[in-house]
Structures are given as C-alpha cells and as structure tokens.
Design a protein around this motif. Structure first.
Motif, PDB file in Angstrom:
ATOM      1  N   LEU A 152       9.757  21.066  27.207  1.00 49.06           N
ATOM      2  CA  LEU A 152       8.714  20.037  27.158  1.00 49.06           C
ATOM      3  C   LEU A 152       9.325  18.643  27.149  1.00 49.06           C
ATOM      4  O   LEU A 152       8.872  17.732  27.860  1.00 49.06           O
ATOM      5  N   ASP A 153      10.377  18.470  26.373  1.00 48.44           N
ATOM      6  CA  ASP A 153      11.048  17.176  26.310  1.00 48.44           C
ATOM      7  C   ASP A 153      11.678  16.813  27.646  1.00 48.44           C
ATOM      8  O   ASP A 153      11.570  15.672  28.114  1.00 48.44           O
ATOM      9  N   THR A 165       9.020  15.748  30.211  1.00 48.73           N
ATOM     10  CA  THR A 165       8.508  14.410  29.914  1.00 48.73           C
ATOM     11  C   THR A 165       9.499  13.330  30.335  1.00 48.73           C
ATOM     12  O   THR A 165       9.123  12.309  30.928  1.00 48.73           O
ATOM     13  N   ARG A 166      10.779  13.575  30.060  1.00 49.73           N
ATOM     14  CA  ARG A 166      11.790  12.568  30.340  1.00 49.73           C
ATOM     15  C   ARG A 166      12.031  12.386  31.834  1.00 49.73           C
ATOM     16  O   ARG A 166      12.267  11.260  32.299  1.00 49.73           O
ATOM     17  N   THR A 181       9.316  10.340  34.748  1.00 48.42           N
ATOM     18  CA  THR A 181       9.260   8.900  35.026  1.00 48.42           C
ATOM     19  C   THR A 181      10.503   8.385  35.748  1.00 48.42           C
ATOM     20  O   THR A 181      10.644   7.179  35.957  1.00 48.42           O
ATOM     21  N   GLU A 192      10.174  18.002  37.627  1.00 46.68           N
ATOM     22  CA  GLU A 192       9.851  18.391  36.254  1.00 46.68           C
ATOM     23  C   GLU A 192      10.038  19.883  36.032  1.00 46.68           C
ATOM     24  O   GLU A 192      10.482  20.327  34.971  1.00 46.68           O
TER      25      GLU A 192
END
Length: 398
Positions: A34-35, A38-39, A42, A249
């Motif tokens: 999950l981390d 998210t990172r 972007t 992702e």
C-alpha cells in the motif's frame, strides 16, 4: 479510525470467509505494498527499468532466472502462450492472435480445463493458441500426452487449483519430462499457490502466480521462469500484452509485497487462522444438522478451512440456501460455496480483519436458528438456484 470507504461508495460491508477470491477483491493488501503504491503514483519512472527491478525481486524469491509482472494471472497465461508461439520475433508479436504458420498447438489435460471465472482454454485461445485436450476429464496418462505432441506443438499448460480434477492426472514432474523431451515449453498456472519454488523445481519453464492473493499485493500476475522465456513474455507488451499491461503502481506494489513475504510471520498468521477455525467449530458443535470439520487445503497450501456439512432435514436449510442467507442483510458474510450442491460449504479465515471471526460466529448462529424456526425446510431447487445466479449476472449494471 478511518471511515470505511465502502460506505461512501454505497457498497455492502462484506466479510470474506470465501478465500482469496477475485470476485471479492482477492485479499487484504499488505501495508508495505500500500505504501509503495501510494509513493509511486505521483512519480514518473522508466517502465522498462521498473520491470527489471521487479524481475530481480521475483527471481530472488522464486529461484527463477527472471520474472515479469502483468495485469493478472489470467493475462499471464495468455502472454506466456504468446511468448511460446512468437519467441522474440517482433513481427510475429504484432500479428497475434493470428499465429499464421507458426507452431501454436497448446496441450492441456482435459481435467485441467476449468474456469477460474473465465475458461482457462479461452486464455490460451486469446493468444492465438490452438487448444489440444489430453486424456479425459476423469483420467490422463503419459502415453496420451506423448501421443498428443506433434510438429506444431509449442507449449503445454498445467493447472494447479482446487478446481481441477484431483485424481488420475499426470504429475507435473512426469508431464514436464515428456514435454521437454520433445522441445515443448511447460507453463504452470499456480495462481492461488503458496509455494513459490516448488513448480520450477518440478520442471516448469515458467510459473504463473497471482500477485494479489496470498502475496497481498495489488491486482497483478507474476511470471517466474527462464530468462529468455520471460523476456519473450515481456515483449508481448508490443502486441496483445498492450491491453493487459500493468501500471507502475502494480509493479511497485508487487515488489513491496515480495519483499514483505520474506519477513512475514507465516507461523503467527497460521495461529490466528487456527483460533478462528476453533471458535467456529466450537460455536457449531451442538447445532442440529450441522457437522463442522477442519480440513487441509486440497493443493497442499499451508492452511486449513472449516468444512460445514449441512443436513437439510435437520438443519431445515440446504447448503446453498444457507450460503445465500449468510450473504444477505446488513452484515453479509460470504462463504465458499462452489461445491454446495454436495451439501457443504467452507469457511476460510485467511482474509479476516481483527475480531471479524466473532461476527462470523454470530452470523452462523443467527442463520441456523432462523432456519430452525422455519415451518418448512428452506430448499430452493438446485436448478432454480443456478438459473437465479445467471439471471443476476445479466441484470448488471441495474
């Protein structure tokens, strides 16, 4: 506590005791994945380099020479078959699913031609493969595999799943030896399997895993195998793989999930699952018409489930109606009911959030007691039950 996003989306707050099912979202994504997702979302990356990094992570954990991440394990079947057909021929890659004069026969045991939500053989045909069944549904023999190999045979698919016929099938080691003697690549679909090294050791040229089931990554498929074969799978992104591509992702999430797998407390997870199973078994111990037995996984994954056999005369409800009842209401619990016509369902504890086992126990009692109060046995004719399921699918999106 963060608000459950399902409420905002107008979705039911289901509790999953069915297992790592795609129809329910497969699994709980591990925090590390999950981390990573998210990172990376972007940021810009060079996708070829990100795929190389994933290849290294896959190879390290599986013992393969290389690895590749794709959109799903179903996509991985198609891409592996495509790679066997085209090799590194860039022109041929652009022609698929028209294989032209290339070898394109793909062998599969008839007992392995199952559906995981879509037919396995369709995934082969999507790549331009011509499916050649081996043996009968109830048995397959080495001589039948040998006899099915022709000058146009390019690959053979071997499925490891609880859905396949579980007797009288050719063992993988024998299957691989026969295929390799004739230059035929062996593709193993091990989507829901826990052991990341076993199938390569038994002779697979490439093994296909789900990245979003036991690994707890985002929706994805993982290919692990010979370096040249994996490269040829990667090259399918220039052809049919374009529609099966995985985003940055997904790849970053899989890398993180693989790294987390190495340090996961597998024994601790099994212990928590066992507590849930013991609770449910004790809860059901004195219920009329119900027999609850803890059983091992049929493909030797290191986990157990609760097999709940239901006698409709005593329990006042059939197994399939019980599964449907558990899935209704404000607190739906989805059980594993793919064999409900045999009079039983399964409870799988691998995807529970903390304390959900107690809610499941309450719901079991609630529905069994509701059935006991019924004036008649709740018994939807099985044919009607199946037709209703089909009708519900066709009603989407209403």
């Amino acid at each position: 506590m963060t608000q459950d996003i399902r409420a905002r989306l107008g979705l039911r707050p289901v509790i999953n005791v069915s297992g790592t099912m795609t129809s329910l979202g497969a699994s709980i994504v591990v925090p590390e994945a999950l981390d990573a997702v998210t990172r990376v979302l972007t940021q810009f990356v060079e996708m070829g380099d990100l795929h190389r990094r994933a290849s290294t992570a896959i190879a390290e954990l599986t013992g393969a020479e290389a690895g590749f991440v794709t959109a799903s394990c179903s996509a991985a079947i198609s891409l592996a078959v495509a790679a066997a057909i085209t090799g590194d021929n860039l022109w041929a890659i652009e022609q698929l699913p028209d294989a032209g004069s290339l070898k394109n026969e793909v062998l599969i045991q008839t007992g392995h031609m199952v559906s995981y939500g879509a037919p396995v053989d369709q995934a082969i045909r999507l790549a331009g493969g011509r499916v050649v069944p081996v043996g009968q549904a109830t048995s397959a023999h080495a001589y039948q595999l040998e006899g099915a190999i022709t000058e146009r045979t390019v690959a053979a698919v071997y499925v490891v799943s609880h859905h396949v016929v579980d007797y009288a099938q050719i063992p993988l080691k024998t299957f691989a030896e026969i295929c390799h003697a004739r230059g035929v690549k062996v593709i193993v679909d091990a989507a829901s399997e826990y052991d990341l090294r076993k199938f390569l050791a038994e002779g697979a040229d490439v093994v296909l895993y789900s990245g979003h089931k036991f690994l707890g990554g985002p929706t994805s498929g993982i290919c692990a195998g010979e370096k040249n074969f994996i490269r040829n799978i990667y090259l399918q992104n220039r052809g049919i793989g374009r529609g099966m591509k995985v985003g940055k992702e997904g790849i970053a999430g899989v890398i993180a999930a693989l790294e987390a797998w190495k340090i996961r407390d597998h024994a601790g997870i099994r212990a928590r699952e066992r507590k849930a199973l013991d609770l449910w078994q004790e809860t059901l111990s004195d219920r009329p018409g119900v027999t609850a037995v803890i059983v091992p996984d049929p493909t030797d994954n290191p986990l157990d489930r609760l097999k709940l056999a239901i006698d409709p005369e005593e329990a006042r409800i059939t197994a399939w109606d019980f599964a449907a009842a558990m899935a209704r209401g404000d607190c739906p619990v989805i059980v594993r009911d793919h064999e409900a016509e045999h009079g039983y369902v399964f409870l799988d504890p691998c995807n529970l959030h903390p304390d959900q086992e107690f809610i499941v126990a309450e719901r079991l009692v609630e529905e069994l007691e509701r059935a006991q109060r019924s004036n008649e046995v709740i018994a939807t004719p099985l044919g009607e039950h199946w037709l209703a399921q089909e009708a519900a699918i066709l009603k989407w999106p209403d």
